[in-house]
Design an enzyme around this catalytic site. Structure first.
Site, PDB file in Angstrom:
ATOM      1  N   ASP A   1       0.846  -1.203   0.000  1.00  0.00           N
ATOM      2  CA  ASP A   1       0.000   0.000   0.000  1.00  0.00           C
ATOM      3  C   ASP A   1       0.885   1.258   0.000  1.00  0.00           C
ATOM      4  O   ASP A   1       0.619   2.205  -0.749  1.00  0.00           O
ATOM      5  CB  ASP A   1      -0.922  -0.032   1.233  1.00  0.00           C
TER       6      ASP A   1
ATOM      7  N   LYS B   1       1.537   4.194  -3.030  1.00  0.00           N
ATOM      8  CA  LYS B   1       1.455   5.642  -2.794  1.00  0.00           C
ATOM      9  C   LYS B   1       2.775   6.314  -3.193  1.00  0.00           C
ATOM     10  O   LYS B   1       2.765   7.402  -3.777  1.00  0.00           O
ATOM     11  CB  LYS B   1       1.133   5.908  -1.328  1.00  0.00           C
TER      12      LYS B   1
END
Ligand SMILES: NC(=O)C1=CN([C@@H]2O[C@H](COP(=O)(O)OP(=O)(O)OC[C@H]3O[C@@H](n4cnc5c(N)ncnc54)[C@H](OP(=O)(O)O)[C@@H]3O)[C@@H](O)[C@H]2O)C=CC1
Ligand SMILES: N[C@@H](CC=O)C(=O)O
Length: 236
Positions: free
Chosen positions: A95, A99
């Site tokens: 995750d 980003k």
């Protein structure tokens, strides 16, 4: 050939930063992408970004520092709505890597996930191919509790804390655990807050710092809604 086309399409997309909005893809409702776009479109080159971009890992790292077991803390983060549907997306660093990739591409780096060095907090044997989310949470993750506590204690002995951070600088783009001074913006991070330090020509010695809740249903939904309202204002 396909990659070339994808890159062309991507370039076309991001060349309309006012019309293409995806604020909640990094830092939930925090104005991370808007701030970066403002710096870049005003011609202020950004040369370094360091930050904690995961609400889950920010929460997890600050809670294990208080002596709580990793397994309990991850379950709590899931119940609070911070984690991805499979918390291993957070614990694997994936995750945060996604980003970091979004930010690196906004800075003009033509990289893919393969170019990012990623530290996972669990071994491959506990991955989605080996066990279900339920099994992982019920029995797999418990076996990681002691290791994490040992790492936390070692850092504390040095007066430091562990934080899961992303670093984007030059050709470097990596995400993983770093031992950082307790008394630093990242070291002071508690709960699901994200902190991002952006260094540019204008923000050189003192970075532009963005901090606040980086996960959770309300703040994420607010980020999406703010994008919709901004776009609506472009078409009166
Ligand atoms: N939570 C957060 O803090 C943040 C989340 N995000 C992103 O927002 C997205 C959603 O996250 P979050 O709300 O936390 O996740 P949830 O698991 O709470 O919600 C996901 C929702 O998507 C639905 N869904 C999943 N697959 C499909 C599908 N194929 N077709 C239709 N519906 C589907 C699920 O339905 P069902 O329950 O029936 O499976 C569920 O209602 C993720 O991409 C996440 O990365 C971004 C920033 C912050
Ligand atoms: N799982 C993510 C949710 C937002 O992107 C996080 O913990 O930050």
């Amino acid at each position: 050939m396909i990659r070339g086309r994808i890159e062309e399409d991507y370039d076309k997309l991001v060349s309309y930063p006012r019309r293409i909005r995806h604020e909640s893809t990094v830092g939930a409702g925090l104005p991370v992408i808007a701030s970066l776009n403002r710096l870049l479109s005003s011609g202020d080159p950004v040369h370094r970004i360091i930050g904690s971009l995961s609400g889950t890992l920010g929460y997890v790292m600050s809670e294990v520092e208080d002596g709580k077991p990793l397994s309990e803390v991850v379950k709590a983060a899931k119940n609070l709505g911070f984690t991805e549907p499979d918390p291993r997306d957070d614990l694997s660093g994936m995750d945060v890597a996604r980003k970091a990739l979004i930010l690196a591409r906004l800075l003009g780096r033509r990289i893919n996930l393969d170019n990012i060095k990623i530290e996972s907090l669990y071994p491959d044997e506990m991955g989605p191919d080996a066990m279900s989310v339920e099994e992982f949470l019920a029995s797999g993750i418990v076996s990681l509790d002691n290791d994490v506590q040992e790492r936390v204690k070692k850092a504390l002995l040095n007066g430091n804390v562990l934080r899961y951070v992303c670093v984007i600088e030059g050709s470097r783009c990596e995400v993983g655990i770093q031992e950082l001074p307790k008394d630093s913006p990242l070291g002071r991070l508690r709960g699901s807050d994200n902190v991002l330090e952006i260094y540019s020509r204008c923000y050189n010695k003192q970075p532009l710092v963005i901090q606040g809740a980086g996960a959770g249903n309300d703040t994420t939904a607010a980020g999406v809604l703010a994008d919709i309202l901004d776009i609506q204002d472009l078409f009166p």
